[in-house]
Motif scaffolding. Sequence first.
Motif, PDB file in Angstrom:
ATOM      1  N   LEU A   1       0.832  -1.203   0.000  1.00 44.87           N
ATOM      2  CA  LEU A   1       0.000   0.000   0.000  1.00 44.87           C
ATOM      3  C   LEU A   1       0.868   1.255   0.000  1.00 44.87           C
ATOM      4  O   LEU A   1       0.562   2.227  -0.691  1.00 44.87           O
ATOM      5  CB  LEU A   1      -0.948   0.000   1.203  1.00 44.87           C
ATOM      6  N   GLU A   2       1.968   1.234   0.724  1.00 44.11           N
ATOM      7  CA  GLU A   2       2.880   2.378   0.727  1.00 44.11           C
ATOM      8  C   GLU A   2       3.413   2.640  -0.681  1.00 44.11           C
ATOM      9  O   GLU A   2       3.473   3.785  -1.137  1.00 44.11           O
ATOM     10  CB  GLU A   2       4.038   2.136   1.693  1.00 44.11           C
ATOM     11  N   SER A   3       3.748   1.587  -1.386  1.00 40.44           N
ATOM     12  CA  SER A   3       4.238   1.714  -2.763  1.00 40.44           C
ATOM     13  C   SER A   3       3.180   2.316  -3.678  1.00 40.44           C
ATOM     14  O   SER A   3       3.478   3.177  -4.520  1.00 40.44           O
ATOM     15  CB  SER A   3       4.666   0.336  -3.268  1.00 40.44           C
ATOM     16  N   VAL A   4       1.928   1.900  -3.512  1.00 37.44           N
ATOM     17  CA  VAL A   4       0.833   2.437  -4.329  1.00 37.44           C
ATOM     18  C   VAL A   4       0.617   3.913  -4.004  1.00 37.44           C
ATOM     19  O   VAL A   4       0.432   4.734  -4.900  1.00 37.44           O
ATOM     20  CB  VAL A   4      -0.466   1.619  -4.124  1.00 37.44           C
ATOM     21  N   VAL A   5       0.658   4.265  -2.727  1.00 44.38           N
ATOM     22  CA  VAL A   5       0.503   5.665  -2.323  1.00 44.38           C
ATOM     23  C   VAL A   5       1.612   6.508  -2.949  1.00 44.38           C
ATOM     24  O   VAL A   5       1.354   7.587  -3.495  1.00 44.38           O
ATOM     25  CB  VAL A   5       0.496   5.813  -0.781  1.00 44.38           C
ATOM     26  N   GLN A   6       2.849   6.030  -2.900  1.00 44.04           N
ATOM     27  CA  GLN A   6       3.965   6.775  -3.492  1.00 44.04           C
ATOM     28  C   GLN A   6       3.781   6.962  -4.985  1.00 44.04           C
ATOM     29  O   GLN A   6       4.038   8.044  -5.521  1.00 44.04           O
ATOM     30  CB  GLN A   6       5.292   6.057  -3.207  1.00 44.04           C
ATOM     31  N   GLU A   7       3.307   5.923  -5.667  1.00 48.23           N
ATOM     32  CA  GLU A   7       3.072   6.040  -7.107  1.00 48.23           C
ATOM     33  C   GLU A   7       1.956   7.037  -7.395  1.00 48.23           C
ATOM     34  O   GLU A   7       2.065   7.865  -8.298  1.00 48.23           O
ATOM     35  CB  GLU A   7       2.733   4.668  -7.695  1.00 48.23           C
ATOM     36  N   PHE A   8       0.880   6.984  -6.629  1.00 45.98           N
ATOM     37  CA  PHE A   8      -0.208   7.950  -6.785  1.00 45.98           C
ATOM     38  C   PHE A   8       0.324   9.367  -6.582  1.00 45.98           C
ATOM     39  O   PHE A   8       0.030  10.271  -7.364  1.00 45.98           O
ATOM     40  CB  PHE A   8      -1.341   7.651  -5.792  1.00 45.98           C
ATOM     41  N   GLN A   9       1.112   9.566  -5.535  1.00 46.76           N
ATOM     42  CA  GLN A   9       1.666  10.893  -5.256  1.00 46.76           C
ATOM     43  C   GLN A   9       2.516  11.390  -6.425  1.00 46.76           C
ATOM     44  O   GLN A   9       2.423  12.559  -6.807  1.00 46.76           O
ATOM     45  CB  GLN A   9       2.492  10.861  -3.964  1.00 46.76           C
ATOM     46  N   ARG A  10       3.338  10.531  -6.999  1.00 46.37           N
ATOM     47  CA  ARG A  10       4.144  10.934  -8.167  1.00 46.37           C
ATOM     48  C   ARG A  10       3.245  11.350  -9.319  1.00 46.37           C
ATOM     49  O   ARG A  10       3.497  12.344  -9.983  1.00 46.37           O
ATOM     50  CB  ARG A  10       5.061   9.788  -8.612  1.00 46.37           C
ATOM     51  N   GLN A  11       2.191  10.581  -9.553  1.00 44.70           N
ATOM     52  CA  GLN A  11       1.305  10.860 -10.678  1.00 44.70           C
ATOM     53  C   GLN A  11       0.620  12.217 -10.550  1.00 44.70           C
ATOM     54  O   GLN A  11       0.367  12.869 -11.554  1.00 44.70           O
ATOM     55  CB  GLN A  11       0.253   9.759 -10.814  1.00 44.70           C
ATOM     56  N   VAL A  12       0.336  12.637  -9.318  1.00 43.30           N
ATOM     57  CA  VAL A  12      -0.381  13.900  -9.119  1.00 43.30           C
ATOM     58  C   VAL A  12       0.541  15.019  -8.636  1.00 43.30           C
ATOM     59  O   VAL A  12       0.083  16.008  -8.057  1.00 43.30           O
ATOM     60  CB  VAL A  12      -1.605  13.728  -8.182  1.00 43.30           C
TER      61      VAL A  12
END
Length: 160
Positions: free
Chosen positions: A58-69
């Motif tokens: 989940l931390e990895s997904v959050v980091q990817e989401f943050q990069r995208q936005v």
Amino acid sequence: MSVQTLIRRCSTTNDQPILRFGDAGADVEAMQQLLSESTRRFDNNNIYGLGDAFGSVLESVVQEFQRQVFLTSDGIVGPNTWKALCSDGPVNMPMIEQGSQSESVRQIQTRLAQAGYYTAVIDADFGPVTYAAVTQFQQDQGLSADGIVGPLTWNALSRV
């Protein structure tokens, strides 16, 4: 997590808890639900069925989401990440136009380069080449091709 809970969660974004690796509970489930309902794609990360624990996936997904936005990719779900989750897009991004010089211009040039629209040096300077790339990108995205990077263009760039 009920839809009503998620709507309440998004309507009160100033009251959101800060979530990070190791946390657990209903707030983590709400955040996970918002991620799963996002229109964004996450590289090989299945966020369904992770339960209420904020683990490494989940931390990895959050980091990817943050990069995208265009947020700092720290894996911590704070106020800006909650806002971005609730809107499913970038938040608090500046209006950028020709003549601007900033880190935001560098982000624009980088995303345009990733999408194949910008092939010049990424130099944080919004000159004629960046303008041409922005207007072509806007046109291809069905946006007003005015060369100004506002909310709709930031949102489209976040999906590159």
